[in-house]
Design a protein around this motif. Structure first.
Motif, PDB file in Angstrom:
ATOM      1  N   GLN A  77       0.834  -1.198   0.000  1.00  0.00           N
ATOM      2  CA  GLN A  77       0.000   0.000   0.000  1.00  0.00           C
ATOM      3  C   GLN A  77       0.866   1.243   0.000  1.00  0.00           C
ATOM      4  O   GLN A  77       1.997   1.220   0.459  1.00  0.00           O
ATOM      5  N   ASP A  78       0.324   2.307  -0.531  1.00  0.00           N
ATOM      6  CA  ASP A  78       1.032   3.582  -0.517  1.00  0.00           C
ATOM      7  C   ASP A  78       0.931   4.192   0.872  1.00  0.00           C
ATOM      8  O   ASP A  78      -0.079   4.037   1.560  1.00  0.00           O
ATOM      9  N   SER A  82       4.286  11.235   4.280  1.00  0.00           N
ATOM     10  CA  SER A  82       5.685  11.018   3.899  1.00  0.00           C
ATOM     11  C   SER A  82       6.661  11.286   5.038  1.00  0.00           C
ATOM     12  O   SER A  82       7.866  11.365   4.808  1.00  0.00           O
ATOM     13  N   SER A  87       6.143   6.741   6.548  1.00  0.00           N
ATOM     14  CA  SER A  87       6.626   6.302   5.243  1.00  0.00           C
ATOM     15  C   SER A  87       6.865   4.798   5.204  1.00  0.00           C
ATOM     16  O   SER A  87       6.824   4.185   4.143  1.00  0.00           O
ATOM     17  N   ASP A  90       4.454   1.952   3.602  1.00  0.00           N
ATOM     18  CA  ASP A  90       4.708   1.396   2.277  1.00  0.00           C
ATOM     19  C   ASP A  90       5.943   0.511   2.375  1.00  0.00           C
ATOM     20  O   ASP A  90       7.048   0.985   2.596  1.00  0.00           O
ATOM     21  N   ARG A  92       7.543  -0.932   0.190  1.00  0.00           N
ATOM     22  CA  ARG A  92       8.541  -0.640  -0.845  1.00  0.00           C
ATOM     23  C   ARG A  92       9.513   0.426  -0.382  1.00  0.00           C
ATOM     24  O   ARG A  92      10.696   0.393  -0.719  1.00  0.00           O
ATOM     25  N   HIS A  93       9.039   1.364   0.424  1.00  0.00           N
ATOM     26  CA  HIS A  93       9.942   2.371   0.994  1.00  0.00           C
ATOM     27  C   HIS A  93      10.905   1.716   1.976  1.00  0.00           C
ATOM     28  O   HIS A  93      12.091   2.055   2.018  1.00  0.00           O
ATOM     29  N   GLN A 138       4.990   3.748 -11.564  1.00  0.00           N
ATOM     30  CA  GLN A 138       5.867   3.839 -10.411  1.00  0.00           C
ATOM     31  C   GLN A 138       6.874   4.976 -10.516  1.00  0.00           C
ATOM     32  O   GLN A 138       7.388   5.271 -11.585  1.00  0.00           O
ATOM     33  N   TRP A 139       7.167   5.533  -9.351  1.00  0.00           N
ATOM     34  CA  TRP A 139       8.135   6.619  -9.260  1.00  0.00           C
ATOM     35  C   TRP A 139       9.538   6.101  -9.515  1.00  0.00           C
ATOM     36  O   TRP A 139      10.308   6.713 -10.227  1.00  0.00           O
ATOM     37  N   ARG A 146       9.666  -2.372  -6.808  1.00  0.00           N
ATOM     38  CA  ARG A 146       8.633  -1.396  -7.146  1.00  0.00           C
ATOM     39  C   ARG A 146       7.866  -1.785  -8.413  1.00  0.00           C
ATOM     40  O   ARG A 146       6.887  -1.144  -8.746  1.00  0.00           O
ATOM     41  N   SER A 150       0.457  -2.974  -6.795  1.00  0.00           N
ATOM     42  CA  SER A 150       0.212  -2.357  -5.493  1.00  0.00           C
ATOM     43  C   SER A 150      -1.154  -1.697  -5.501  1.00  0.00           C
ATOM     44  O   SER A 150      -1.862  -1.727  -6.486  1.00  0.00           O
ATOM     45  N   GLY A 151      -1.478  -1.090  -4.397  1.00  0.00           N
ATOM     46  CA  GLY A 151      -2.709  -0.330  -4.320  1.00  0.00           C
ATOM     47  C   GLY A 151      -3.705  -0.909  -3.343  1.00  0.00           C
ATOM     48  O   GLY A 151      -4.509  -0.185  -2.801  1.00  0.00           O
TER      49      GLY A 151
END
Length: 161
Positions: A77-78, A82, A87, A90, A92-93, A138-139, A146, A150-151
């Motif tokens: 999830q996002d 931030s 953070s 997520d 992935r972070h 993706q960023w 990444r 996701s979501g």
């Protein structure tokens, strides 16, 4: 009321040397040498997200995400915010932070952390699905973790919703 001596006043405000020489907290699953090297990297880093204890927080978050029961796919999830603490919502972070620590570690601790991460990464690949449109969405699509779908919310996937 008696007057306090100047030495007593100075002693209250002077930081103790033992505070600076105290050994860093041990990161679960890693040796003392690797934990100390990671703490050194965190202390010397100027990165906002690489604070003291960030490696331990990131590893705990990564393990918690992969420990979700069941066989259904997991969807990172996002993060809603931030800031440093939020953070890590997520996963992935969290993996980004671990990758940064691995890049900055000396060779031996780097190897130990890589071996530890390899097992977690294998589980991450098995439990998540590839995103064919990650380059557009993706960023940081250059990082393999990444490029996964996701979501969804991790709690929803665990509950079978």
């Amino acid at each position: 009321m008696p007057r306090r001596r100047p030495a007593a006043l100075r002693a209250e405000h002077t930081p103790r040397i033992a505070d600076f020489l105290a050994p860093p907290a041990r990161i679960h699953g890693l040796s003392g040498r690797t934990s100390a090297a990671a703490a050194r990297v965190e202390r010397l880093s100027g990165d906002y997200y690489l604070y003291v204890g960030a490696t331990d927080d990131a590893l705990r978050r990564y393990r918690a995400f992969l420990r979700t029961p069941g066989r259904r796919p997991l969807y990172p999830q996002d993060a809603q915010c931030s800031c440093r603490g939020c953070s890590f919502d997520d996963v992935r972070h969290a993996r980004d932070v671990l990758d940064e620590v691995v890049r900055r570690l000396p060779p031996r601790p780097r190897g130990e952390l890589r071996v530890h991460l390899r097992a977690l990464d294998d589980r991450y690949l098995r439990r998540t699905l590839a995103d064919p449109f990650a380059a557009d969405r993706q960023w940081r699509s250059d990082r393999w973790w990444r490029r996964r779908l996701s979501g969804g919310r991790e709690e929803d996937a665990a509950a079978g919703r």
